[in-house]
Design a protein around this motif. Structure first.
Motif, PDB file in Angstrom:
ATOM      1  N   PRO A   1       0.841  -1.209   0.000  1.00  0.00           N
ATOM      2  CA  PRO A   1       0.000   0.000   0.000  1.00  0.00           C
ATOM      3  C   PRO A   1       0.870   1.251   0.000  1.00  0.00           C
ATOM      4  N   ARG A   2       0.485   2.264  -0.737  1.00  0.00           N
ATOM      5  CA  ARG A   2       1.260   3.501  -0.753  1.00  0.00           C
ATOM      6  C   ARG A   2       1.247   4.132   0.633  1.00  0.00           C
ATOM      7  N   PRO A   3       2.411   4.567   1.150  1.00  0.00           N
ATOM      8  CA  PRO A   3       2.469   5.180   2.483  1.00  0.00           C
ATOM      9  C   PRO A   3       1.775   6.544   2.492  1.00  0.00           C
ATOM     10  N   LEU A   4       0.985   6.792   3.521  1.00  0.00           N
ATOM     11  CA  LEU A   4       0.186   8.012   3.610  1.00  0.00           C
ATOM     12  C   LEU A   4       0.748   8.972   4.646  1.00  0.00           C
ATOM     13  N   ILE A   5       0.345  10.248   4.552  1.00  0.00           N
ATOM     14  CA  ILE A   5       0.672  11.197   5.602  1.00  0.00           C
ATOM     15  C   ILE A   5      -0.354  11.050   6.722  1.00  0.00           C
ATOM     16  N   SER A   6      -0.025  11.520   7.895  1.00  0.00           N
ATOM     17  CA  SER A   6      -0.879  11.316   9.070  1.00  0.00           C
ATOM     18  C   SER A   6      -2.243  11.975   8.936  1.00  0.00           C
ATOM     19  N   LYS A   7      -2.354  13.025   8.116  1.00  0.00           N
ATOM     20  CA  LYS A   7      -3.631  13.717   7.964  1.00  0.00           C
ATOM     21  C   LYS A   7      -4.642  12.951   7.118  1.00  0.00           C
ATOM     22  N   GLU A   8      -4.191  11.920   6.420  1.00  0.00           N
ATOM     23  CA  GLU A   8      -5.114  11.117   5.615  1.00  0.00           C
ATOM     24  C   GLU A   8      -5.794  10.073   6.511  1.00  0.00           C
ATOM     25  N   LYS A   9      -6.479  10.570   7.518  1.00  0.00           N
ATOM     26  CA  LYS A   9      -7.033   9.721   8.573  1.00  0.00           C
ATOM     27  C   LYS A   9      -8.087   8.748   8.068  1.00  0.00           C
ATOM     28  N   LYS A  10      -8.895   9.198   7.126  1.00  0.00           N
ATOM     29  CA  LYS A  10      -9.977   8.352   6.616  1.00  0.00           C
ATOM     30  C   LYS A  10      -9.453   7.041   6.035  1.00  0.00           C
ATOM     31  N   VAL A  11      -8.462   7.154   5.157  1.00  0.00           N
ATOM     32  CA  VAL A  11      -7.905   5.949   4.525  1.00  0.00           C
ATOM     33  C   VAL A  11      -7.135   5.123   5.545  1.00  0.00           C
ATOM     34  N   LEU A  12      -6.416   5.780   6.455  1.00  0.00           N
ATOM     35  CA  LEU A  12      -5.657   5.059   7.477  1.00  0.00           C
ATOM     36  C   LEU A  12      -6.581   4.246   8.378  1.00  0.00           C
ATOM     37  N   GLU A  13      -7.734   4.814   8.748  1.00  0.00           N
ATOM     38  CA  GLU A  13      -8.689   4.100   9.592  1.00  0.00           C
ATOM     39  C   GLU A  13      -9.279   2.905   8.853  1.00  0.00           C
ATOM     40  N   LEU A  14      -9.586   3.097   7.568  1.00  0.00           N
ATOM     41  CA  LEU A  14     -10.109   1.985   6.769  1.00  0.00           C
ATOM     42  C   LEU A  14      -9.049   0.894   6.613  1.00  0.00           C
ATOM     43  N   ARG A  15      -7.803   1.300   6.413  1.00  0.00           N
ATOM     44  CA  ARG A  15      -6.723   0.317   6.305  1.00  0.00           C
ATOM     45  C   ARG A  15      -6.578  -0.486   7.596  1.00  0.00           C
ATOM     46  N   ASP A  16      -6.751   0.174   8.737  1.00  0.00           N
ATOM     47  CA  ASP A  16      -6.708  -0.541  10.017  1.00  0.00           C
ATOM     48  C   ASP A  16      -7.772  -1.627  10.057  1.00  0.00           C
ATOM     49  N   GLU A  17      -8.976  -1.300   9.576  1.00  0.00           N
ATOM     50  CA  GLU A  17     -10.074  -2.268   9.559  1.00  0.00           C
ATOM     51  C   GLU A  17      -9.735  -3.471   8.689  1.00  0.00           C
ATOM     52  N   TYR A  18      -9.095  -3.191   7.540  1.00  0.00           N
ATOM     53  CA  TYR A  18      -8.830  -4.260   6.569  1.00  0.00           C
ATOM     54  C   TYR A  18      -7.490  -4.964   6.771  1.00  0.00           C
ATOM     55  N   GLY A  19      -6.699  -4.499   7.747  1.00  0.00           N
ATOM     56  CA  GLY A  19      -5.413  -5.139   8.032  1.00  0.00           C
ATOM     57  C   GLY A  19      -4.269  -4.668   7.164  1.00  0.00           C
TER      58      GLY A  19
END
Length: 220
Positions: A138-156
């Motif tokens: 997965p492409r590394p995100l900046i900390s402000k991209e919270k929406k995608v980061l939270e979804l990624r947490d859900e999906y592992g």
């Protein structure tokens, strides 16, 4: 019903399986491949990278050659990503480029060429060699991209190393929604294999040649 809402509800209603505790390819072989191929890439592309660095320096001698930015990596660990600088120093640093209102204001003439051919990503081979990233992930995100980061947490998807390219990148890149990006990242984390990595790498080369899926700034 709005398409984005459909996608969001679909993901929310799904019970996503957890990634395996241990995988020979993911936890052993893949890292070896990353070290080997990033090392070869650094050696083979050393001269082209030095030429690019020289051109950037000549174009704007007062500004740095490399762009450094904090990104979120495996298990939410922060690391510094390396890229050839393609924007002026006054560009917003803590914002995803796709959210810029007027990216053309900040992208340099040299940077425009580098971004179109994805050559600005080449220094990330050093991130791969060091172990902050993988070639595929997965492409590394900046900390402000919270929406995608939270979804990624859900999906592992945050449990694996981020990559230079990934499954989401070869399925639309900047053209798909945040929900779909995270879903593709989760699918990759669950189904990681040598065959899948080779397929993504092949599609990435084709997309780079055709400049497919690349959009600067917000979609109009």
């Amino acid at each position: 019903m709005d398409e984005k809402l459909k996608v969001r509800e679909h993901h929310q209603n799904m019970n996503y399986p957890q990634i395996k505790q241990f995988s020979w390819y993911r936890d052993f072989y893949k890292r070896g491949f990353d070290i080997f191929f990033s090392g070869i890439g650094i050696v083979m592309l050393a001269i082209p990278m030095m030429v690019i660095a020289l051109i950037i320096k000549i174009n704007s001698p007062q500004e740095p050659i490399l762009f450094r930015q904090k990104r979120i990596g495996k298990n939410d660990k922060v690391f510094t990503i390396l890229k050839f600088r393609s924007m002026s120093q006054d560009a917003p640093h803590e914002m995803a480029t796709q959210n810029f209102e007027n990216p053309e204001k900040f992208i340099t003439p040299v940077g425009k060429v580098l971004r179109k051919a994805s050559l600005d990503e080449l220094p990330q081979l050093f991130n791969v060699f060091k172990g902050d990233m993988s070639i595929i992930g997965p492409r590394p995100l900046i900390s402000k991209e919270k929406k995608v980061l939270e979804l990624r947490d859900e999906y592992g998807a945050n449990k694996i190393l981020p990559g230079i390219t990934g499954l989401a990148q070869v399925h639309g890149r900047d053209e798909i929604t945040d929900e779909n990006k995270a879903a593709y990242d989760g699918k990759y984390a669950l189904n990681m294999s040598l065959l899948l990595d080779l397929s993504i790498l092949f599609k990435t080369v084709l997309d780079v040649v055709r400049s497919k899926g690349v959009h600067e700034g917000r979609s109009k």
